[in-house]
Design a protein around this motif. Structure first.
Motif, mmCIF file in Angstrom:
data_model
loop_
_atom_site.group_PDB
_atom_site.id
_atom_site.type_symbol
_atom_site.label_atom_id
_atom_site.label_comp_id
_atom_site.label_asym_id
_atom_site.label_seq_id
_atom_site.Cartn_x
_atom_site.Cartn_y
_atom_site.Cartn_z
ATOM 1 N N GLU A 10 -2.558 3.863 -10.745
ATOM 2 C CA GLU A 10 -1.476 3.026 -10.222
ATOM 3 C C GLU A 10 -1.488 3.016 -8.702
ATOM 4 O O GLU A 10 -1.317 1.975 -8.070
ATOM 5 C CB GLU A 10 -0.130 3.508 -10.746
ATOM 6 C CG GLU A 10 1.004 2.586 -10.356
ATOM 7 C CD GLU A 10 2.337 2.981 -10.952
ATOM 8 O OE1 GLU A 10 3.305 2.233 -10.713
ATOM 9 O OE2 GLU A 10 2.437 4.011 -11.638
ATOM 10 N N PHE A 11 -1.734 4.180 -8.086
ATOM 11 C CA PHE A 11 -1.798 4.265 -6.628
ATOM 12 C C PHE A 11 -2.922 3.374 -6.095
ATOM 13 O O PHE A 11 -2.732 2.631 -5.136
ATOM 14 C CB PHE A 11 -2.012 5.716 -6.189
ATOM 15 C CG PHE A 11 -2.012 5.896 -4.700
ATOM 16 C CD1 PHE A 11 -0.824 6.006 -4.010
ATOM 17 C CD2 PHE A 11 -3.200 5.936 -3.980
ATOM 18 C CE1 PHE A 11 -0.802 6.167 -2.632
ATOM 19 C CE2 PHE A 11 -3.201 6.093 -2.609
ATOM 20 C CZ PHE A 11 -1.994 6.208 -1.937
ATOM 21 N N ILE A 12 -4.075 3.435 -6.728
ATOM 22 C CA ILE A 12 -5.218 2.624 -6.290
ATOM 23 C C ILE A 12 -4.912 1.139 -6.443
ATOM 24 O O ILE A 12 -5.223 0.343 -5.552
ATOM 25 C CB ILE A 12 -6.499 3.028 -7.045
ATOM 26 C CG1 ILE A 12 -6.940 4.423 -6.579
ATOM 27 C CG2 ILE A 12 -7.615 2.009 -6.845
ATOM 28 C CD1 ILE A 12 -8.050 5.036 -7.387
ATOM 29 N N GLU A 17 -3.750 -3.922 -3.537
ATOM 30 C CA GLU A 17 -2.929 -5.090 -3.225
ATOM 31 C C GLU A 17 -2.505 -5.087 -1.764
ATOM 32 O O GLU A 17 -2.580 -6.109 -1.084
ATOM 33 C CB GLU A 17 -1.681 -5.114 -4.113
ATOM 34 C CG GLU A 17 -1.948 -5.395 -5.572
ATOM 35 C CD GLU A 17 -0.687 -5.271 -6.408
ATOM 36 O OE1 GLU A 17 0.418 -5.468 -5.872
ATOM 37 O OE2 GLU A 17 -0.816 -4.954 -7.606
ATOM 38 N N HIS A 18 -2.069 -3.932 -1.292
ATOM 39 C CA HIS A 18 -1.599 -3.814 0.090
ATOM 40 C C HIS A 18 -2.743 -3.997 1.084
ATOM 41 O O HIS A 18 -2.587 -4.650 2.116
ATOM 42 C CB HIS A 18 -0.934 -2.445 0.284
ATOM 43 C CG HIS A 18 -0.090 -2.367 1.508
ATOM 44 N ND1 HIS A 18 1.147 -2.944 1.591
ATOM 45 C CD2 HIS A 18 -0.308 -1.768 2.698
ATOM 46 C CE1 HIS A 18 1.652 -2.721 2.789
ATOM 47 N NE2 HIS A 18 0.782 -1.999 3.481
ATOM 48 N N TRP A 19 -3.888 -3.434 0.753
ATOM 49 C CA TRP A 19 -5.046 -3.525 1.646
ATOM 50 C C TRP A 19 -5.569 -4.951 1.734
ATOM 51 O O TRP A 19 -5.991 -5.411 2.795
ATOM 52 C CB TRP A 19 -6.144 -2.580 1.160
ATOM 53 C CG TRP A 19 -7.071 -2.098 2.241
ATOM 54 C CD1 TRP A 19 -7.141 -2.518 3.533
ATOM 55 C CD2 TRP A 19 -8.059 -1.082 2.106
ATOM 56 N NE1 TRP A 19 -8.112 -1.830 4.216
ATOM 57 C CE2 TRP A 19 -8.691 -0.944 3.362
ATOM 58 C CE3 TRP A 19 -8.488 -0.284 1.064
ATOM 59 C CZ2 TRP A 19 -9.723 -0.043 3.586
ATOM 60 C CZ3 TRP A 19 -9.499 0.609 1.292
ATOM 61 C CH2 TRP A 19 -10.105 0.729 2.540
ATOM 62 N N GLN A 29 -5.870 3.766 9.003
ATOM 63 C CA GLN A 29 -4.878 2.962 9.725
ATOM 64 C C GLN A 29 -3.819 2.430 8.764
ATOM 65 O O GLN A 29 -2.628 2.435 9.080
ATOM 66 C CB GLN A 29 -5.546 1.779 10.424
ATOM 67 C CG GLN A 29 -6.434 2.153 11.579
ATOM 68 C CD GLN A 29 -7.194 0.944 12.091
ATOM 69 O OE1 GLN A 29 -7.740 0.156 11.321
ATOM 70 N NE2 GLN A 29 -7.221 0.794 13.409
ATOM 71 N N LEU A 30 -4.247 1.994 7.607
ATOM 72 C CA LEU A 30 -3.334 1.467 6.605
ATOM 73 C C LEU A 30 -2.394 2.567 6.104
ATOM 74 O O LEU A 30 -1.185 2.368 6.001
ATOM 75 C CB LEU A 30 -4.120 0.864 5.439
ATOM 76 C CG LEU A 30 -3.298 0.194 4.357
ATOM 77 C CD1 LEU A 30 -2.555 -1.009 4.897
ATOM 78 C CD2 LEU A 30 -4.202 -0.234 3.214
ATOM 79 N N LEU A 31 -2.949 3.739 5.816
ATOM 80 C CA LEU A 31 -2.126 4.853 5.356
ATOM 81 C C LEU A 31 -1.144 5.304 6.444
ATOM 82 O O LEU A 31 0.019 5.608 6.149
ATOM 83 C CB LEU A 31 -3.005 6.023 4.914
ATOM 84 C CG LEU A 31 -3.867 5.764 3.675
ATOM 85 C CD1 LEU A 31 -4.795 6.943 3.427
ATOM 86 C CD2 LEU A 31 -3.014 5.470 2.452
ATOM 87 N N LEU A 56 4.251 2.289 -0.960
ATOM 88 C CA LEU A 56 3.443 1.210 -1.528
ATOM 89 C C LEU A 56 4.218 0.441 -2.590
ATOM 90 O O LEU A 56 4.143 -0.772 -2.683
ATOM 91 C CB LEU A 56 2.163 1.772 -2.156
ATOM 92 C CG LEU A 56 1.033 2.105 -1.212
ATOM 93 C CD1 LEU A 56 -0.031 2.929 -1.943
ATOM 94 C CD2 LEU A 56 0.424 0.840 -0.626
ATOM 95 N N LYS A 57 4.977 1.176 -3.383
ATOM 96 C CA LYS A 57 5.691 0.580 -4.505
ATOM 97 C C LYS A 57 6.947 -0.163 -4.068
ATOM 98 O O LYS A 57 7.240 -1.241 -4.581
ATOM 99 C CB LYS A 57 6.061 1.685 -5.494
ATOM 100 C CG LYS A 57 6.337 1.214 -6.869
ATOM 101 C CD LYS A 57 6.391 2.391 -7.812
ATOM 102 C CE LYS A 57 6.210 1.909 -9.219
ATOM 103 N NZ LYS A 57 6.063 2.958 -10.180
#
Length: 90
Positions: A10-12, A17-19, A29-31, A56-57
């Motif tokens: 689920e995290f991936i 999606e976010h990436w 940088q994203l994290l 993320l969620k």
């Protein structure tokens, strides 16, 4: 172990999606951006996985919106909630 695997998957999916929306960023940088948006002030290595997972969620939802895991259990009135909790109604 299955729950851990499910959480990783689920995290991936959420990260993917976010990436895709932020393709100009590298992974770290994203994290870091997610951590900053969550209001974390410590170093990225100090931030819990759950914080990043939650961001993320829920990061793009309205701040007044209820957390989905809680929303599914809400009832409009106390009487219905009490009857459901006691198993009188489904």
């Amino acid at each position: 172990m299955a729950m851990t695997q499910h959480k990783i998957e689920e995290f991936i999916d959420l990260l993917r999606e976010h990436w895709l929306k932020n393709q100009d960023k590298g992974l770290t940088q994203l994290l870091q951006r997610l951590a900053d948006e969550a209001g974390c002030e410590q170093a990225l290595s100090e931030i819990s996985d759950d914080t990043l997972f939650y961001q993320l969620k829920m990061g793009e939802t309205n701040k007044d919106e209820m957390i989905p895991g809680i929303a599914k259990d809400c009832e409009e009135d106390f009487k219905t909630a009490l009857l459901r909790a006691r198993g009188v109604i489904e």
